[in-house]
Design a protein around this motif. Sequence first.
Motif, PDB file in Angstrom:
ATOM      1  N   ALA A 115       0.840  -1.194   0.000  1.00 41.54           N
ATOM      2  CA  ALA A 115       0.000   0.000   0.000  1.00 41.54           C
ATOM      3  C   ALA A 115       0.877   1.247   0.000  1.00 41.54           C
ATOM      4  O   ALA A 115       0.610   2.205  -0.736  1.00 41.54           O
ATOM      5  N   VAL A 116       1.933   1.224   0.796  1.00 34.86           N
ATOM      6  CA  VAL A 116       2.855   2.367   0.810  1.00 34.86           C
ATOM      7  C   VAL A 116       3.449   2.560  -0.588  1.00 34.86           C
ATOM      8  O   VAL A 116       3.512   3.681  -1.116  1.00 34.86           O
ATOM      9  N   GLY A 117       3.846   1.416  -1.216  1.00 33.92           N
ATOM     10  CA  GLY A 117       4.388   1.492  -2.574  1.00 33.92           C
ATOM     11  C   GLY A 117       3.368   2.072  -3.542  1.00 33.92           C
ATOM     12  O   GLY A 117       3.696   2.911  -4.385  1.00 33.92           O
ATOM     13  N   SER A 118       2.107   1.617  -3.415  1.00 31.48           N
ATOM     14  CA  SER A 118       1.069   2.106  -4.321  1.00 31.48           C
ATOM     15  C   SER A 118       0.916   3.610  -4.199  1.00 31.48           C
ATOM     16  O   SER A 118       0.638   4.309  -5.169  1.00 31.48           O
ATOM     17  N   VAL A 119       1.081   4.108  -2.983  1.00 35.80           N
ATOM     18  CA  VAL A 119       0.880   5.535  -2.761  1.00 35.80           C
ATOM     19  C   VAL A 119       2.088   6.321  -3.277  1.00 35.80           C
ATOM     20  O   VAL A 119       1.940   7.302  -4.008  1.00 35.80           O
ATOM     21  N   ALA A 120       3.281   5.830  -2.939  1.00 40.71           N
ATOM     22  CA  ALA A 120       4.448   6.697  -3.104  1.00 40.71           C
ATOM     23  C   ALA A 120       5.197   6.487  -4.410  1.00 40.71           C
ATOM     24  O   ALA A 120       5.848   7.414  -4.903  1.00 40.71           O
ATOM     25  N   ALA A 121       5.096   5.276  -4.992  1.00 43.54           N
ATOM     26  CA  ALA A 121       5.985   4.950  -6.112  1.00 43.54           C
ATOM     27  C   ALA A 121       5.889   5.967  -7.240  1.00 43.54           C
ATOM     28  O   ALA A 121       6.906   6.464  -7.732  1.00 43.54           O
ATOM     29  N   GLY A 122       4.667   6.281  -7.637  1.00 49.34           N
ATOM     30  CA  GLY A 122       4.492   7.169  -8.779  1.00 49.34           C
ATOM     31  C   GLY A 122       5.127   8.516  -8.536  1.00 49.34           C
ATOM     32  O   GLY A 122       5.810   9.073  -9.406  1.00 49.34           O
ATOM     33  N   PHE A 123       4.918   9.032  -7.336  1.00 51.43           N
ATOM     34  CA  PHE A 123       5.454  10.346  -7.005  1.00 51.43           C
ATOM     35  C   PHE A 123       6.978  10.340  -7.072  1.00 51.43           C
ATOM     36  O   PHE A 123       7.594  11.214  -7.665  1.00 51.43           O
ATOM     37  N   LEU A 124       7.574   9.269  -6.493  1.00 49.94           N
ATOM     38  CA  LEU A 124       9.031   9.171  -6.494  1.00 49.94           C
ATOM     39  C   LEU A 124       9.571   9.054  -7.917  1.00 49.94           C
ATOM     40  O   LEU A 124      10.541   9.698  -8.284  1.00 49.94           O
ATOM     41  N   PHE A 125       8.902   8.213  -8.723  1.00 48.97           N
ATOM     42  CA  PHE A 125       9.365   8.001 -10.094  1.00 48.97           C
ATOM     43  C   PHE A 125       9.277   9.295 -10.886  1.00 48.97           C
ATOM     44  O   PHE A 125      10.060   9.548 -11.786  1.00 48.97           O
ATOM     45  N   ASN A 126       8.262  10.078 -10.569  1.00 51.03           N
ATOM     46  CA  ASN A 126       8.018  11.263 -11.371  1.00 51.03           C
ATOM     47  C   ASN A 126       8.852  12.458 -10.913  1.00 51.03           C
ATOM     48  O   ASN A 126       8.911  13.467 -11.590  1.00 51.03           O
ATOM     49  N   LEU A 127       9.481  12.313  -9.751  1.00 54.81           N
ATOM     50  CA  LEU A 127      10.264  13.415  -9.196  1.00 54.81           C
ATOM     51  C   LEU A 127      11.419  13.736 -10.146  1.00 54.81           C
ATOM     52  O   LEU A 127      12.360  12.970 -10.281  1.00 54.81           O
ATOM     53  N   GLY A 128      11.306  14.831 -10.821  1.00 58.77           N
ATOM     54  CA  GLY A 128      12.357  15.214 -11.774  1.00 58.77           C
ATOM     55  C   GLY A 128      12.481  14.209 -12.907  1.00 58.77           C
ATOM     56  O   GLY A 128      13.567  13.998 -13.433  1.00 58.77           O
ATOM     57  N   SER A 149      12.735  11.201 -12.858  1.00 58.27           N
ATOM     58  CA  SER A 149      13.875  10.341 -12.554  1.00 58.27           C
ATOM     59  C   SER A 149      13.777   8.992 -13.253  1.00 58.27           C
ATOM     60  O   SER A 149      14.777   8.459 -13.724  1.00 58.27           O
ATOM     61  N   PHE A 150      12.560   8.452 -13.342  1.00 58.99           N
ATOM     62  CA  PHE A 150      12.405   7.114 -13.906  1.00 58.99           C
ATOM     63  C   PHE A 150      12.737   7.113 -15.395  1.00 58.99           C
ATOM     64  O   PHE A 150      13.447   6.247 -15.890  1.00 58.99           O
ATOM     65  N   GLU A 151      12.243   8.140 -16.087  1.00 63.16           N
ATOM     66  CA  GLU A 151      12.537   8.267 -17.519  1.00 63.16           C
ATOM     67  C   GLU A 151      14.031   8.314 -17.762  1.00 63.16           C
ATOM     68  O   GLU A 151      14.563   7.647 -18.639  1.00 63.16           O
ATOM     69  N   HIS A 152      14.717   9.141 -16.969  1.00 62.10           N
ATOM     70  CA  HIS A 152      16.146   9.326 -17.186  1.00 62.10           C
ATOM     71  C   HIS A 152      16.927   8.073 -16.826  1.00 62.10           C
ATOM     72  O   HIS A 152      17.950   7.771 -17.425  1.00 62.10           O
ATOM     73  N   TRP A 153      16.409   7.356 -15.842  1.00 60.90           N
ATOM     74  CA  TRP A 153      17.033   6.089 -15.447  1.00 60.90           C
ATOM     75  C   TRP A 153      16.987   5.099 -16.607  1.00 60.90           C
ATOM     76  O   TRP A 153      17.974   4.440 -16.908  1.00 60.90           O
ATOM     77  N   LEU A 154      15.848   5.024 -17.290  1.00 60.05           N
ATOM     78  CA  LEU A 154      15.706   4.045 -18.375  1.00 60.05           C
ATOM     79  C   LEU A 154      16.211   4.552 -19.711  1.00 60.05           C
ATOM     80  O   LEU A 154      16.365   3.784 -20.651  1.00 60.05           O
ATOM     81  N   GLU A 155      16.462   5.847 -19.806  1.00 64.07           N
ATOM     82  CA  GLU A 155      16.761   6.448 -21.106  1.00 64.07           C
ATOM     83  C   GLU A 155      17.870   5.735 -21.888  1.00 64.07           C
ATOM     84  O   GLU A 155      17.713   5.509 -23.097  1.00 64.07           O
TER      85      GLU A 155
END
Lengths: 631, 99
Positions: free
Chosen positions: A472-485, A487-493
Amino acid sequence: MESLIALLIAAPLLGAALLLVGGRRLDRVGHWLGTLLAAVSFVLAVVLFFDLLGREAEDRTLSQHLFSWVPVADFQADVAFQLDQLSMTFVLLITGVGTLIHLYSVGYMEHDERRRRFFGYLNLFLAAMLLLVLADNYLLLYVGWEGVGLASYLLIGFWQHKPSAATAAKKAFVVNRVGDVGLSIAIFLMFTTFGSFAFDTVLPNATGTSEATLTGIGLMLLLAACGKSAQVPLQSWLGDAMEGPTSVSALIHAATMVTAGVYLVTRSADVFNAAPNAQTVVITVGAVTLLFGAIVGCAKDDIKKALAGSTMSQIGYMMLAAGLGPLGYAFAIMHLVTHGFFKAGLFLGAGSVMHGMNDEVDMRRYGGLRKHMPITFATFGLAYLAIIGFPYLSGFFSKDEIIYAGFSKGGGQGWLLGGVMLLGAALTAYYMTRIMLLTFFGEKRWQPDANGHEPHPHESPLSMTVPMMVLAVGSVAAGFLFNLGSSFEHWLEPVTGIAHGDSPVSHGMVSIAATGVMVIGVAGAWFQYGRRPVPVVAPTGNLLTRAARRDLLQDDFNHAVLVQPGNYLTRGLVYVDHKGVDGVVNGTAAAFGGLSGRLRRVQNGFARSYAVSMFGGVVLLVAATLLMRAV
Amino acid sequence: MNPENYLFLSALLFTVGACGVLLRRNVIVLFMCVELMLNAANLALVTFSRMHGNLDGQIMAFFVMVVAAAEVVVGLAIIVMVFRSRHSASVDDASLMKL
């Protein structure tokens, strides 16, 4: 660091070997051993993750050559692993969610006497899936691919004493086999075209190859992905796969199995980028599946089957995003990860509800459970908010990015894709709210079961609720963390590339629209199920509802189009075999038998009849001699 | 008189003998029919001897007679023995070639 990669796979594989070969003496500790080894794999994954983070973006690829598997002339098949950003993401998801599901299963399978075996299969599942995402060539990937198929077969049919479970396992296996044929053909094509099937040979050379070949490879890879990821037209196994224990469903839907198809398409990005026609087919499959799954999910009364429809639909989103090329790869994977959190949470929540309700699965017999299961309600609720895309929870970020990427495709296609996905988002909100309302709100509707036991809903033990809380914590926070700057896009780029199309609508507008349709979906479900009491027996419903309850006639379609003609064909062949082939063989034998029976009578034992033949012979000889003379 | 007529007679006698061998069951009649065929052959040999004006055929006929005499001795002895053991003069009763 590289040497740790093999250990990632070795830990769960060792667990599977120990638990399956170890026998009864491991019965008492087997489940903890399995969980521990899954956790070891997770810890290793985290260590490797931080190692990758410490490097430059370009150097974030580790490889490990274990041994040469089949070295024959030009044919070099190696057992070698490659850990890059994409694999790392999957490894973290698989081992992380996988470990939580192991932990959950300790409580969930407590009363099952074959629990040790169950954990052996779970470990095998993890090992196969890790092999799939860590392989550095398509052949080794195929080994993992088949391992996943085997493990899913064993787990879906775990309660093999139920004929329905055995059938469901067989169905999953057979449908997956159709997809596997696609993967084998794709590998054949790669080998004839590139002379190799290693990622670092095939993928960089894809751009210079003829588009027709690449389209062929792409379509075959898509067929494979459709099988594993339950996309139309190979989607029919997913609903039946709910016959397995609920933690298996969570594992299949969140961490392993269905994500394999998305991984395959994303991994083969270079092939698809150079084959636009194949990409169009991927997008079409994704769009069709996303609506298909959502419609099925709206009509099912079985909580697990409704969630299965939801998975199909969400994987449709990912497929669609992967079909968009560099516009969408990163978001497909991002949605895959966030989906891993909330879908695992939803399934574990559903399992917890069933655990407290004597394994009742019909949501029309739940109702009002929020008072009896507060923790399950809270965690399920958070996962629910995440999946419908409630603002600032994880589904909101990942789904909006995919919808935005759809619009960015540009032109009429962009509007169409965006529209379809917004419709899907509304349906998602509708069916998830429906599940929520039917299960946790309203009046209690449960009744004594056939044996007269009235269910006493109760909260599940800690070993089950703790994983749900983490998810549940992951469901809440993951998107926000991934979207912070981003970051997820740049990680996979570095792996998937990145592109930005010119969208006719802005990011903010997409978010507002998505939130708008979500509200419409929730309101629709509330009007239907929240405002007034829900009947325990499902009303007949209109034509679409009835079709959706039968999985939009997928089985009827398969039966009519594939099974029946197959039956007729085999019957025809059997007829030809019996009458034609057997007829010729038996006829020859009968002819010789009859002939010899007649010839036998000549040998009757009477000297006179032999004398007749001698006499006849002499007459013939004399006649022939005279005739020769005359001529 | 045309010697060819003797040949026709010979053929006729041979045919009668052959038919007798093939159709009758009584072993004595059968034996007599065999003699009939031998003598038909003798008649043909003698006729040819006459027609060709040399004695080869006649000499051959003497040989045949000698052999026929020997055959009669042996054959009659066998017939008597068979009759003693089986009390029957039918060849079919003595058929042992097929079980």
